[in-house]
Write an enzyme that holds these catalytic residues in place. Structure first.
Site, mmCIF file in Angstrom:
data_model
loop_
_atom_site.group_PDB
_atom_site.id
_atom_site.type_symbol
_atom_site.label_atom_id
_atom_site.label_comp_id
_atom_site.label_asym_id
_atom_site.label_seq_id
_atom_site.Cartn_x
_atom_site.Cartn_y
_atom_site.Cartn_z
ATOM 1 C CG ASP A 37 -2.077 13.671 15.338
ATOM 2 O OD1 ASP A 37 -2.707 14.650 15.762
ATOM 3 O OD2 ASP A 37 -2.617 12.712 14.756
ATOM 4 N NE ARG A 38 3.821 13.226 22.173
ATOM 5 C CZ ARG A 38 4.447 13.933 23.117
ATOM 6 N NH1 ARG A 38 5.748 14.123 23.062
ATOM 7 N NH2 ARG A 38 3.757 14.442 24.127
#
Length: 299
Positions: A130-131
């Site tokens: 995920d970011r």
């Protein structure tokens, strides 16, 4: 162009080229179908060969498994990748928090763009983060290595372990969460649901202050937001995870880090073991939560 080379021994005398490509070099059927159309895609002793040709002891079989040339990557003004390991087929990096792995990032740089500029070609992301998640990511440089690595995911020969800072104290302190995960209709969010797909997470509490805990986790499946959803379902959402818990003044992202990797290289069979320390923002959040990091050897 990445080329595999294999000298044929007596045990393979009389075998067809396609049998050796599939069973000894582990090429997928689709890849064999593509490379056989190339001028030098499959050769015996330097001469273009058919997949039905027979091999003999002493022959040298070669197969071009690299990706065909594509458009040159665009100009890149972002950071250089923090490379932990690289060879002709693999690239392992330490991903910074705040960078999306791929796709539309609302104008922000992505890992895919960063690696394309570094390699001069599009990478194949084997693991995605995920970011907001930092740490170890694995990419392949060609479709051949991509197929081989994806078959290994979540087994003992390709094991990833994470460290998380979560709210509260997991009960019990260690165990396995085996709860299916589904997508919330019309949303990117996930939730635990009996209608979801199988998701299994192993965890162990490393240290706790009562209000927060440092937890090591291993994924036995790879579902979107799996760690975040499973911990939140336990009542121990990641510190800083506004989507599944609540925002925190201690850290501006979900406190999750891909910390360890054990990988048996598909070609060389070398055992690759590496660890990657928590970034400063996560360490500071843990200490501010009252967790003593002194005894956490790799964190």
């Amino acid at each position: 162009m990445r080329t595999l080379r294999m000298e044929i021994g007596p045990d393979l005398d009389g075998k067809q080229v396609k049998w050796v490509l599939k069973n000894r070099l582990h090429l997928a059927r689709g890849l064999i179908s593509r490379i056989k159309l190339r001028e030098r895609g499959i050769c015996i002793n330097g001469v273009r060969a058919r997949t039905t040709d027979l091999l003999h002891a002493g022959d040298v079989l070669t197969a071009e498994v690299g990706d065909p040339g594509g458009d040159a990557p665009g100009a890149w003004e972002g950071p250089e990748p923090d490379v932990l390991f690289e060879d002709d087929d693999l690239l392992i990096i330490n991903k910074p928090a705040g960078m999306a792995s791929h796709g539309s990032a609302g104008g922000s740089a992505t890992v895919t763009e960063m690696l394309a500029a570094y390699l001069g070609q599009s990478p194949h992301l084997i693991t995605r983060l995920d970011r907001g998640t930092s740490g170890i990511m694995v990419a392949a440089k060609n479709a051949y290595m991509t197929e081989r690595l994806r078959r290994m995911l979540h087994g003992d020969s390709f094991a990833r372990r994470y460290v998380a800072l979560c709210a509260g104290v997991p009960d019990p302190p260690c165990g396995e969460i085996d709860l299916p995960i589904a997508r919330v209709p019309g949303s990117y969010m996930r939730y635990v649901s009996h209608d979801g797909v199988k998701a299994v997470t192993q965890y162990k509490t490393l240290a706790s202050s009562g209000s927060a805990s440092l937890v090591r986790l291993r994924l036995l499946t790879g579902r979107t937001h799996q760690i975040r959803v499973h911990l939140a379902h336990m009542g121990c959402a990641l510190v800083g995870d506004a989507m599944y818990g609540s925002a925190s003044p201690l850290i501006s992202r979900p406190a999750l880090h891909s910390a360890e990797l054990t990988l048996i290289h598909p070609l060389t069979q070398a055992r690759i073991e590496m660890s990657c320390r928590m970034p400063d923002d996560m360490s500071a959040a843990a200490e501010a939560s009252g967790i003593d990091l002194h005894n956490q050897i790799i964190y």
